[in-house]
Design an enzyme around this catalytic site. Sequence first.
Site, PDB file in Angstrom:
ATOM      1  N   GLU A  39      39.212  45.723  34.404  1.00  0.00           N
ATOM      2  CA  GLU A  39      40.784  45.787  34.578  1.00  0.00           C
ATOM      3  C   GLU A  39      41.258  46.680  33.651  1.00  0.00           C
ATOM      4  O   GLU A  39      42.357  47.416  33.865  1.00  0.00           O
ATOM      5  CB  GLU A  39      41.277  44.450  34.843  1.00  0.00           C
ATOM      6  CG  GLU A  39      41.018  43.541  36.151  1.00  0.00           C
ATOM      7  CD  GLU A  39      41.482  44.363  37.429  1.00  0.00           C
ATOM      8  OE1 GLU A  39      42.602  45.264  37.212  1.00  0.00           O
ATOM      9  OE2 GLU A  39      41.124  44.176  38.379  1.00  0.00           O
ATOM     10  N   TYR A 122      49.984  41.866  34.523  1.00  0.00           N
ATOM     11  CA  TYR A 122      49.042  42.304  35.729  1.00  0.00           C
ATOM     12  C   TYR A 122      47.617  41.900  35.331  1.00  0.00           C
ATOM     13  O   TYR A 122      46.894  41.177  36.239  1.00  0.00           O
ATOM     14  CB  TYR A 122      49.285  43.791  35.894  1.00  0.00           C
ATOM     15  CG  TYR A 122      48.005  44.218  36.660  1.00  0.00           C
ATOM     16  CD1 TYR A 122      48.152  44.159  38.131  1.00  0.00           C
ATOM     17  CD2 TYR A 122      46.682  44.886  36.263  1.00  0.00           C
ATOM     18  CE1 TYR A 122      47.169  44.345  38.855  1.00  0.00           C
ATOM     19  CE2 TYR A 122      45.881  45.253  36.844  1.00  0.00           C
ATOM     20  CZ  TYR A 122      45.782  44.897  38.290  1.00  0.00           C
ATOM     21  OH  TYR A 122      44.733  45.364  39.143  1.00  0.00           O
ATOM     22  N   ASP A 140      49.825  46.062  40.707  1.00  0.00           N
ATOM     23  CA  ASP A 140      49.896  47.528  39.764  1.00  0.00           C
ATOM     24  C   ASP A 140      50.422  48.521  40.821  1.00  0.00           C
ATOM     25  O   ASP A 140      51.138  48.351  41.782  1.00  0.00           O
ATOM     26  CB  ASP A 140      48.538  47.620  39.636  1.00  0.00           C
ATOM     27  CG  ASP A 140      47.626  48.124  40.710  1.00  0.00           C
ATOM     28  OD1 ASP A 140      48.083  47.990  41.940  1.00  0.00           O
ATOM     29  OD2 ASP A 140      46.507  48.379  40.458  1.00  0.00           O
TER      30      ASP A 140
END
Length: 348
Positions: A39, A122, A140
């Site tokens: 990520e 996020y 996102d």
Amino acid sequence: MPVDASQALLCWYAVDKRPLPWRAKADEAADPYRVWLSEVMLQQTTIAHARPYFEAFSARWPTVEALAAADDGDVMAAWAGLGYYARARNLLACARAVVAEHGGRFPDDEARLRTLPGIGAYTAAAVAAIAFGRRAVAVDANVERVVARLFAVAEPLPAARPRLKTLADRLTPDRGAGDFIQAVMELGQTICLPRGPDCARCPVAAFCAGCREGDPARYPVKAAKAARPHRTGTAYWLEREGDVFLVRRPAKGLLGGMLALPTVTPPADVDWHDAGSVSHVFTHFTLEMKLLCGHTDSRLEGIWQPIARIEEAGLPTLFAKLAFRGAAWRSAPQLPMGVAEVTRAAAE
């Protein structure tokens, strides 16, 4: 509609998801370290670009403990070319915090994940959902695009973000949120593209208001961007006996912690030769960096890198471009200052 759309998307993902290296296989539990690492790497970066970096990092530092113990310079060099170098510094800080404060185990909920260096809303939501099965809403750019088209959200970004988050929350199931997050991102990366969305292949086209309108690509609506400011600078390529002089940039600031050519002031009092310039685009500005090349017989205290192995220095992209020019200057006749300009003009 939200429940039906979510179910259709999950069914599509179960069959058609790509076998990416950070995804757990069907009979495996997700590894929070690999989820987190992927990520962080995928922020502002395509899968194609991030994938080899992920594979190299996870092979060299297979656990959060291994990464926490890594040398800062080694990590920054391994990150070179991936961009947004503050992520690499935060990566190390986060790994060390997980080891020092959490016994090498990532927290399993959003609130505690948010306390770790470099983990924002996020990333915390994505790790909590994908790695730990928590219900979380991760938004996102891909999620924004899919949701904006599903609901034909006409309000422009960035003002529309709170509403898009609310709509994404409505779509997120109570169970399987991790798969749902990955499914929406997968849809945005492979079908619901910024330009030319492939609605004929989309598993949620029947639920999409943008598709029904006939022009889903108009969503999300974006406010006009201000032009990036343009900056200039100078870098210095100083050679000695087949080596080039490098510096470690300050930890904070642009390209912090990376090896680079000296900038701002000349590192030595020598004859400097103009080797042209290169342009580079950063997030908030464009930069034209002039390169001056010189030679010295004195060995300054600092970092000297063999020019033949300059690629091993892990220079960020801007300085890799400059190094290409510097290496080319090395093989060209090194004319006194002023003669080079006359010779170039005569050749033209």
